[in-house]
Design a protein around this motif. Structure first.
Motif: not given
Length: 366
Positions: A289-290, A325-328, A338-340
């Motif tokens: 996560p960010y 960016e990806v969402s999980q 949201r994060g990487v």
């Protein structure tokens, strides 16, 4: 005796019931404390990641690969359209250059033709003056000679000093002299006609030169120069069409370049996705996560723990951050983050199947 046994059994049952109640209460309290501890950990901690093993058959990998293939196909189509528009643009530019060169050469040729007509007209005018002077002298001499010869022939024939045949011969010579006078007059008329034609052609060329590119009709135009001017006008129209086509094609090429540039940027992002990197082989990555990204620098140690936060051991380090960016979903809560993605370099392969890994140090070691 029976009463004592019964009392003892009741006492044992009550003790067992109390023990079981205490155990159950302790388990409930332990579970509640574990739940609160985990919730408190995720509420306060920003040093965790969730590992994932990406394989070539992963649905996300296949879907992203199909999307990338479609976008590359669309980009190839745009490149083909761009090459076609560029070829047409070059053809339009060649047409403009050719027509402009023709128009410049046309004006030069028109001036050259006019100068040639003027020189020839001057030479014919001088020749005509010389011809008129010589022709006048010849005609005057012929008239004088003819009058004298006719008078002398008649006198000699009347005095019987000349035969009839000699008279006819003399008259024939006089007729030839008259014919030569007519030929001189005819030549003079021909010279006048040729001179007039040259002057009209010169005036027509001047009118055509002065009227190029104008709507009015200048005086002195001839049918020949009008046809020449028509060729020039057709060249001007062809050049105007090529200019308009060139501007339109330049706009098309610029628009296609912008679209291709956007596709390139999009494809760069897509090809940088960890899902496409997993096409060749399994790739172990982790979602960060960010809010946890500051603690997930390359080289940071990774720990796995039993019961999420207890009995921890180091299993590897964090690798480079993957673009995009990806969402999980949160590991324990029902919302998405949201994060990487970051690559993981694990010494313990089974730890990639853990629900989460800790960054930097075990969670209870501050």
């Amino acid at each position: 005796m029976n009463q004592q046994v019964a009392n003892r059994l009741n006492s044992v049952a009550v003790s067992a019931y109390k023990f079981m109640g205490s155990v159950l209460l302790a388990l409930i309290l332990l579970g509640l404390m574990s739940f609160l501890a985990v919730q408190g950990f995720f509420l306060a901690s920003s040093s965790w990641v969730t590992p994932t093993i990406l394989s070539p058959t992963d649905p996300n990998v296949l879907a992203l690969n199909a999307q990338a293939a479609q976008q590359e196909s669309e980009r190839d189509g745009l490149m083909a359209r761009r090459r076609e528009a560029s070829d047409r643009l070059q053809e339009a530019e060649r047409t403009v250059a050719t027509e402009r060169s023709f128009q410049q050469r046309f004006v030069v040729a028109l001036k050259g033709e006019k100068r040639s007509r003027d020189r020839l007209a001057k030479r014919l005018s001088a020749l005509r003056q010389e011809y008129l002077r010589a022709g006048g002298e010849i005609a005057e001499s012929n008239r004088a000679y003819s009058g004298l010869a006719r008078t002398r022939t008649n006198a000699l024939y009347g005095a019987k000093l000349m035969e009839r045949e000699d008279v006819l011969t003399a008259n024939h010579h006089l007729a030839q002299m008259a014919q030569s006078n007519l030929s001189l007059a005819q030549e003079t008329v021909d010279l006048d006609m040729r001179l007039d034609t040259l002057r009209r052609e010169s005036e027509g060329l001047t009118a055509a030169e002065n009227g190029l590119g104008r709507d009015d009709a200048p005086e002195g135009l001839t049918t020949d120069t009008l046809l020449l001017e028509r060729e020039y006008t057709q060249s001007v129209l062809a050049m105007a069409r090529a200019e308009a086509q060139r501007k339109s094609l330049e706009a098309d090429v610029h628009a296609l370049d912008d679209r291709i540039r956007r596709f390139d940027q999009l494809l760069q992002v897509v090809h940088g996705s960890p899902y496409l990197k997993a096409l060749e082989q399994n790739l172990t990555v982790a979602f960060v996560p960010y809010e946890n990204l500051a603690n997930a620098r390359a080289g940071t140690p990774l720990y796995t723990c039993a019961l999420k936060i207890l009995w921890c051991r180091e299993v590897g380090v964090v690798g480079p951050v993957l673009e995009g960016e990806v969402s999980q979903q949160h590991p324990i809560r029902q919302y998405h983050l949201r994060g990487v993605m970051v690559e993981l370099q694990l010494r313990d392969a089974p730890s990639a199947r853990e629900p989460l890994l800790h960054l930097g140090h075990p969670p209870l070691m501050l």
